[in-house]
Write a protein that holds these residues in place. Structure first.
Motif, short mmCIF file in Angstrom:
data_model
loop_
_atom_site.label_atom_id
_atom_site.label_comp_id
_atom_site.label_asym_id
_atom_site.label_seq_id
_atom_site.Cartn_x
_atom_site.Cartn_y
_atom_site.Cartn_z
N GLY A 1 0.83 -1.20 0.00
CA GLY A 1 0.00 0.00 0.00
C GLY A 1 0.86 1.24 0.00
N TYR A 2 0.26 2.34 0.45
CA TYR A 2 0.97 3.61 0.43
C TYR A 2 1.08 4.20 1.83
CZ TYR A 2 -0.54 3.28 -4.45
OH TYR A 2 -0.78 2.85 -5.73
N CYS A 3 2.18 4.92 2.06
CA CYS A 3 2.30 5.75 3.27
C CYS A 3 3.19 6.94 2.97
CB CYS A 3 2.83 4.94 4.44
SG CYS A 3 4.52 4.37 4.19
N PHE A 4 3.12 7.93 3.83
CA PHE A 4 3.89 9.15 3.59
C PHE A 4 5.40 8.93 3.73
CE2 PHE A 4 -0.25 11.05 4.60
CZ PHE A 4 -0.37 11.87 3.50
N ALA A 5 6.14 9.63 2.90
CA ALA A 5 7.60 9.57 2.98
C ALA A 5 8.12 10.57 3.99
CB ALA A 5 8.21 9.84 1.61
N LYS A 6 7.31 11.60 4.28
CA LYS A 6 7.67 12.56 5.33
C LYS A 6 6.39 13.01 6.01
CE LYS A 6 8.01 16.40 1.96
NZ LYS A 6 8.82 17.54 1.51
N PRO A 7 6.50 13.61 7.18
CA PRO A 7 5.30 13.97 7.93
C PRO A 7 4.40 14.92 7.13
CG PRO A 7 7.29 14.48 9.19
CD PRO A 7 7.74 13.99 7.88
N PRO A 8 3.08 14.67 7.15
CA PRO A 8 2.13 15.52 6.43
C PRO A 8 2.20 16.98 6.85
CG PRO A 8 1.04 13.56 7.28
CD PRO A 8 2.42 13.54 7.83
N SER A 9 2.71 17.24 8.03
CA SER A 9 2.84 18.63 8.47
C SER A 9 3.92 19.35 7.69
CB SER A 9 3.16 18.67 9.96
OG SER A 9 4.36 17.97 10.21
N GLU A 10 4.75 18.58 7.00
CA GLU A 10 5.84 19.21 6.22
C GLU A 10 5.55 19.19 4.72
OE1 GLU A 10 9.51 17.32 7.29
OE2 GLU A 10 9.14 17.62 9.44
N ILE A 11 4.35 18.75 4.35
CA ILE A 11 4.00 18.71 2.93
C ILE A 11 3.01 19.82 2.59
CG2 ILE A 11 2.93 17.34 1.10
CD1 ILE A 11 3.83 14.83 2.56
N LYS A 12 3.43 20.74 1.72
CA LYS A 12 2.55 21.81 1.27
C LYS A 12 1.67 21.29 0.13
CE LYS A 12 5.11 24.77 3.67
NZ LYS A 12 4.69 25.19 5.03
N SER B 1 -0.65 26.12 2.88
CA SER B 1 -1.44 25.06 3.51
C SER B 1 -0.66 23.76 3.51
CB SER B 1 -2.75 24.83 2.75
OG SER B 1 -3.50 26.01 2.70
N THR B 2 -0.58 23.14 4.69
CA THR B 2 0.04 21.81 4.73
C THR B 2 -1.06 20.76 4.71
OG1 THR B 2 -0.03 21.57 7.13
CG2 THR B 2 1.87 22.74 6.20
N LEU B 3 -0.68 19.57 4.32
CA LEU B 3 -1.64 18.46 4.30
C LEU B 3 -2.23 18.25 5.68
CD1 LEU B 3 -0.26 15.64 2.02
CD2 LEU B 3 -2.38 16.91 1.82
N GLU B 4 -1.40 18.32 6.67
CA GLU B 4 -1.84 18.16 8.05
C GLU B 4 -2.99 19.12 8.38
OE1 GLU B 4 0.49 17.07 11.56
OE2 GLU B 4 -1.54 16.29 11.24
N GLU B 5 -2.79 20.41 8.05
CA GLU B 5 -3.79 21.43 8.33
C GLU B 5 -5.14 21.14 7.68
OE1 GLU B 5 -0.59 25.06 8.17
OE2 GLU B 5 -2.45 25.27 7.06
N ILE B 6 -5.07 20.84 6.37
CA ILE B 6 -6.33 20.73 5.65
C ILE B 6 -7.03 19.40 5.87
CG2 ILE B 6 -5.41 22.24 3.85
CD1 ILE B 6 -5.56 19.76 2.00
N ALA B 7 -6.27 18.40 6.33
CA ALA B 7 -6.84 17.06 6.42
C ALA B 7 -7.97 16.97 7.42
CB ALA B 7 -5.75 16.06 6.77
N GLY B 8 -7.84 17.67 8.54
CA GLY B 8 -8.87 17.59 9.57
C GLY B 8 -10.22 18.08 9.07
N ARG B 9 -10.17 19.01 8.17
CA ARG B 9 -11.38 19.70 7.73
C ARG B 9 -12.21 18.92 6.71
NH1 ARG B 9 -7.87 24.53 7.58
NH2 ARG B 9 -7.71 24.45 5.32
N GLY B 10 -13.49 19.21 6.73
CA GLY B 10 -14.36 18.86 5.63
C GLY B 10 -14.55 17.39 5.35
#
Lengths: 137, 137
Positions: free
Chosen positions: A64-75, A125-134
């Motif tokens: 499967g897939y997983c992040f290569a770095k923390p979502p908080s560091e991905i714009k 916007s980082t992935l971390e930020e937007i992920a919680g929403r919506g």
DNA sequence: TTTTAATTCTACCTTTAAGTAGTAATTATT
DNA sequence: AATAATTACTACTTAAAGGTAGAATTAAAA
């Protein structure tokens, strides 16, 4: 006047991956079914995302897939650049080359503000930020 | 993330037509040469603009194009609608259907401001206003 | 009435985005 | 070693945008 399907899907996929907390990896079948994205198109998109280095893929059974770095560091903008959808500084609304101070198109000045807001939205916007929403679908 | 070539060209063509003050009509050849737009593509675009009712065409020798109503009464958005490029209220940045109060996408809130600015820019700018400004090529 | 300069129409070609199909490669489990 | 479950690769199809070609139509002017 919208992002490519590839960019739209990729953002939604990665945002969903952030929320997913489980020991086993998220795979293409599950992503495709929950996000209602055609399976084959999704795998094609993910292959490019993997090549870009944002995500790691594990092949074979239980892969499967997983992040290569923390979502908080991905714009979000990093996702757009994969599909050439990032909003370039020099590109203006009427498509004229070299639209700037010297010679600018009829809508140049009015275009600056929405353009900068969009660039800001994607670049900050980082992935971390937007992920919680919506909702995801 | 940009307007279609048809919309871009049509806006530039009509903006140029506003500035043109002469007894004889502006024809496709002259528009094509001064604006560096492929002749055949330009005539195709203008045929649609004529059908929309913004512009009148006179065929035959000494023919050409002129406005059907004063440029001060033509909003840029009217040109976009011809080519289905107008920014719809219900359309959001990640392409999810029914993205609104109840169920909204991860970038919905941040998208509102640039979207409204773009809508305002297209809906409130008249051809007359924008024509004076900037260079045409 | 013929010529000429113009738009319009019909049809096509090219490129790109979007999506699909099938097979190969990889890996855990049995 | 065989099997099942997974991603990667190659190639194709479809739809839409962008662009081109040529003939038909129109109207002024000679």
């Amino acid at each position: 006047m919208q992002l490519s399907k590839s960019s739209q899907y990729a953002i939604r996929i990665l945002a969903y991956m952030v929320d997913y907390k489980d020991s086993k990896l998220l795979n293409a079948t599950e992503l495709s079914e929950t996000l209602l994205i055609p399976y084959k198109f999704l795998t094609k998109i993910m292959t490019e995302v993997v090549k870009s280095g944002l995500v790691i893929s594990i092949r074979g059974r239980d892969g499967g897939y997983c992040f290569a770095k923390p979502p908080s560091e991905i714009k979000v903008n990093e996702i757009l650049t994969i599909f050439n959808d990032s909003i370039k500084d020099e590109q203006c609304v009427l498509g004229i080359g070299f639209c700037n101070g010297m010679c600018k198109c009829a809508l140049h000045d009015q275009w600056m503000e929405p353009k900068h807001l969009m660039q800001k939205m994607f670049q900050e916007s980082t992935l971390e930020e937007i992920a919680g929403r919506g909702c995801k679908i």
